[in-house]
Design a protein around this motif. Structure first.
Motif, PDB file in Angstrom:
ATOM      1  N   THR A  21       0.863  -1.176   0.000  1.00 52.69           N
ATOM      2  CA  THR A  21       0.000   0.000   0.000  1.00 52.69           C
ATOM      3  C   THR A  21       0.902   1.229   0.000  1.00 52.69           C
ATOM      4  O   THR A  21       2.134   1.107   0.014  1.00 52.69           O
ATOM      5  CB  THR A  21      -0.858   0.054   1.278  1.00 52.69           C
ATOM      6  N   GLY A  50      -1.599  -3.038  13.243  1.00 50.64           N
ATOM      7  CA  GLY A  50      -0.559  -3.718  12.465  1.00 50.64           C
ATOM      8  C   GLY A  50       0.726  -3.848  13.273  1.00 50.64           C
ATOM      9  O   GLY A  50       0.803  -3.396  14.403  1.00 50.64           O
ATOM     10  N   SER A 133      -9.437  -5.930  -2.030  1.00 56.05           N
ATOM     11  CA  SER A 133      -8.462  -4.841  -2.073  1.00 56.05           C
ATOM     12  C   SER A 133      -7.187  -5.348  -2.728  1.00 56.05           C
ATOM     13  O   SER A 133      -6.608  -6.340  -2.268  1.00 56.05           O
ATOM     14  CB  SER A 133      -8.175  -4.366  -0.649  1.00 56.05           C
ATOM     15  N   ASP A 236     -11.922   6.801   5.280  1.00 50.54           N
ATOM     16  CA  ASP A 236     -11.552   5.607   6.046  1.00 50.54           C
ATOM     17  C   ASP A 236     -10.844   6.107   7.316  1.00 50.54           C
ATOM     18  O   ASP A 236     -11.475   6.278   8.351  1.00 50.54           O
ATOM     19  CB  ASP A 236     -10.659   4.721   5.164  1.00 50.54           C
ATOM     20  N   LEU A 290      -7.114  -7.031   7.249  1.00 54.31           N
ATOM     21  CA  LEU A 290      -6.440  -8.321   7.146  1.00 54.31           C
ATOM     22  C   LEU A 290      -6.755  -9.183   8.381  1.00 54.31           C
ATOM     23  O   LEU A 290      -5.862  -9.781   8.978  1.00 54.31           O
ATOM     24  CB  LEU A 290      -4.921  -8.165   6.984  1.00 54.31           C
TER      25      LEU A 290
HETATM   26  C1  NPQ Z   1      -7.904  -4.227   2.940  1.00 56.37           C
HETATM   27  C2  NPQ Z   1      -7.361  -2.847   3.055  1.00 56.37           C
HETATM   28  O1  NPQ Z   1      -6.998  -2.241   2.083  1.00 56.37           O
HETATM   29  N1  NPQ Z   1      -7.296  -2.350   4.312  1.00 56.37           N
HETATM   30  C3  NPQ Z   1      -6.901  -1.033   4.734  1.00 56.37           C
HETATM   31  C4  NPQ Z   1      -5.405  -0.850   4.663  1.00 56.37           C
HETATM   32  C5  NPQ Z   1      -4.675  -1.802   5.535  1.00 56.37           C
HETATM   33  C6  NPQ Z   1      -3.821  -2.663   4.911  1.00 56.37           C
HETATM   34  C7  NPQ Z   1      -3.043  -3.532   5.659  1.00 56.37           C
HETATM   35  C8  NPQ Z   1      -3.140  -3.569   7.035  1.00 56.37           C
HETATM   36  C9  NPQ Z   1      -2.360  -4.453   7.811  1.00 56.37           C
HETATM   37  C10 NPQ Z   1      -2.442  -4.438   9.176  1.00 56.37           C
HETATM   38  C11 NPQ Z   1      -3.315  -3.575   9.800  1.00 56.37           C
HETATM   39  C12 NPQ Z   1      -4.079  -2.693   9.069  1.00 56.37           C
HETATM   40  C13 NPQ Z   1      -4.008  -2.684   7.666  1.00 56.37           C
HETATM   41  C14 NPQ Z   1      -4.785  -1.788   6.914  1.00 56.37           C
HETATM   42  C15 NPQ Z   1      -7.617   0.090   3.992  1.00 56.37           C
HETATM   43  O2  NPQ Z   1      -8.744  -0.071   3.541  1.00 56.37           O
HETATM   44  O3  NPQ Z   1      -7.052   1.176   3.953  1.00 56.37           O
END
Ligand code: NPQ
Ligand code: MG
Length: 365
Positions: A21, A50, A133, A236, A290
């Protein structure tokens, strides 16, 4: 119900593929899980933080510590899940840690009374359409292969992670290859107001939404962007509780909200945000962090509420893990079934849980 102890467990589960990301690349999901032991039943909670404070200020070691040192001791006199948040209100922040504790007590409460979480939250559906995602890839061909695989699997909506330098080109390539599939993007707050003209270029692709383009605390910037772009703005990271949702809607900083129970302090606050958005005609969808099958079960129950009008990031277990710690959530015609058992409706498989456990702490209350 009387709480006797809470087990704080840290697990590490390798991801099936690296997940990149704008704030980093994850290859292992490290998560804090809670097992609340009460005189009536046990309940499970999952913390969304995380490994490092990259998505938000929280991270697993801090969550485990604040739970053992402050939050768990503070709920010793709590008798129901609805009293957990008030008992923790004096502590600032640590919303994913608070959410995990409330979730564990709520699960125990509901199992003791034989009530599914979906019923307790007010779900109106028995299955939910699922989106996925898609992380940033090294090349556009690799992205197209990944998207093609998820469409083959039946996902009802594709979300692409974007960042400055990886936005217009990958979106155009997905549109050219796959046509008018339901498509949205998520910037994880990686743009600045001076990118507004560039982001307006996304209007050419008829996206469902542009998620969190700017910094978490920049509601005025998002309101300005919403005025300039045709693409709906979704928030978000900015939506930390129901009050923040009301403020964002009043300021016209977003037209859609991504609800993540971990980010907002729990499933009960998530329900309140659902209601605030419904009252303003703002559709919501369920975001993902996740989660293991525990958090996944709870998110699917939440996503079955009436104002969850867009497919969420409630993907199948195998989108992230080779082996989940619960029986896996599997896509059926692009949908996941809402668990029907008491509480979360799923429990960890002991041997699978032990395989991924890296530490456990027992906190008596
Ligand atoms: C599925 C998706 O894109 N999730 C988050 C980003 C994200 C991605 C990876 C993560 C790993 C550990 C903890 C939080 C996390 C959040 C988002 O929507 O922005
Ligand atoms: Mg997001």
């Amino acid at each position: 119900m009387k709480i006797t102890a809470v087990e704080v467990r840290t697990v590490r589960m390798p991801l099936v593929t690296p997940f990149r990301t704008s704030f980093g690349t994850e290859t292992v999901r490290e998560a804090v899980l809670l097992r609340a032991v009460t005189d009536e039943a046990e309940g499970w909670g999952e913390c969304g933080a995380g490994t490092a404070p990259l998505y938000s200020s929280e991270y697993t070691h801090a969550a485990a510590d604040v739970l053992a040192r402050h939050l768990i001791p503070a709920i010793r006199h709590v008798r129901s899940a609805h009293h957990v948040a008030p008992a923790l209100a004096e502590f600032k922040g640590h919303r994913t840690a608070k959410a995990a504790l409330e979730m564990a007590i709520l699960d125990a409460d509901l199992r003791a009374h034989g009530q599914p979480l979906s019923h307790a939250l007010g779900a109106t559906r028995t299955e939910v359409p699922c989106g996925v995602s898609v992380g940033i890839t090294n090349t556009v061909p690799e992205l197209l292969d990944t998207v093609g695989g998820y469409l083959e699997a039946g996902y009802r909506r594709i979300k692409l992670k974007i960042e400055p330098g990886w936005d217009i080109e990958p979106v155009r390539a997905v549109r050219e290859r796959f046509g008018d599939i339901p498509l949205q993007v998520d910037a994880n707050a990686s743009y600045s107001p001076h990118h507004a003209g560039h982001l307006a270029g996304l209007d050419a692709f008829d996206l469902l939404l542009l998620e969190q383009p700017l910094a978490e605390d920049d509601l005025p910037g998002h309101a300005e962007l919403a005025r300039r772009l045709r693409t709906p703005i979704c928030l978000d990271e900015s939506i930390v509780d129901a009050r923040a949702a009301a403020a964002a809607i009043t300021m016209k900083a977003c037209q859609i909200v991504n609800i993540k129970p971990g980010r907002v302090g729990g499933y009960l606050e998530a329900r309140r945000i659902h209601d605030v958005c419904a009252a303003h005609g703002v559709p919501v969808w369920c975001g993902g962090m996740l989660e293991t099958g525990l958090g996944r079960a709870a998110n699917v129950a939440l996503a079955a509420l009436p104002n969850f009008l867009l497919p969420g990031d409630t993907s199948a277990s195998d989108r992230y893990f080779h082996t989940d710690i619960t029986p896996p959530f599997e896509l059926a015609d692009g949908h996941l079934a809402v668990p029907t058992g008491p509480g979360l409706g799923v429990s960890p498989v002991p041997e699978l849980l032990d395989e991924v456990t890296v530490s456990t702490t027992w906190v008596a209350v």
